[in-house]
Design a protein around this motif. Sequence first.
Motif: not given
Length: 363
Positions: A113-121, A125-126, A146-147, A152-154
């Motif tokens: 929730i509130g992904t921002g840069t997508g770091l935690l997502a 995955v990692r 998204r970008d 980062n290939g995810m």
Amino acid sequence: MTLSLNRDSARLLNRGIGKEMMQSGKSIFDDPAVFLGMAMSLKESGSADQAVKMAKAALAERPDDAELNAVARTILSDGVHTYHQVMLADIPRNVAYREAIDRFSEGKTILDIGTGTGLLAMMAVRAGAKHVYACDRNATKADLARDIIAANGMSDKITVINKMSLDLDRDADLGGGVDMVISELFSANVVGETLMQALAHAAEELTNPGATFLPERCAIMGALAECKARPDVTDVEGFDLSLLNERLKKDTMVSVPRGDKFQRGPGVSLYDCVFEPDKPAPDSDKKFTTLTSDGGTVNGVMQWLRIEFADDIIYENMPGGDPLCHWGIRFEPFAKPLETKKGERIKVGCMHANGELVIWGNS
């Protein structure tokens, strides 16, 4: 490059100057001022994603047009504030989230929730997550995520959704529900940024039985303090403006490294927030706590946050703590200073509702 817009966006561009430009055969990129006006109109009409698409098309089609590029980057930076840099440099925060995500993510379908840069997502995955749904209500942030995720290939493992979590549907958006919820919606007062509402909704509507919440709990921490108050407003240019003092917000921010210089008693929890799928945290509540003084003048409460991911994974921006902690410490003043003796106990009230936190004290 062909700019493809949805029907509502095309209708908007067919009005006013935009219509005149298209009728004359000119591109919407020929006049950056008009282009900016169109993009802002799209944002105001609820089509911010289309404004983002326009800005990216401008950068791709005319990379050497300095003015157009400046306008496009202004559009793409909407909502992407510099505090992201400070937050991402908060190493204790990053480590706490990474350790918790590494421990709990494997094989799970997750909502960020509130992904921002997508770091935690991407951390999830990692760590072996089955799939991550990452939502953000800001269209420019969602597009940025998204970008970054693609870079980062995810992209095959993370679905970015440009919605508030409160607007998500467990079936239509999340494939039937999630096994874990990751959130980083904390403001300095803990309860801001729709934290309580978002997690209560996720617990009731979006999660599968036995779902995990990261973090699983947090505390609004507090301690008695003596902190220099702002001077009252009185006479300005011959006018009495003192009534402003009755309406002015009096809370101030104190840096983490210097916080212990103002602390006048031990820190305790003023309010505990527990995030569980079968027991959503209330979006409004009140609690009274007794704080103990070290003696001397006390004129308010210092308030900070403690985030618990597990018994052994804790983040806290306590007074005198790690200078990399990006959340500041709030100082909430009392109505008047108190002269206290060592060991004297002061009753303090703490109430939160609709993302606001109110703290007050009584001798």
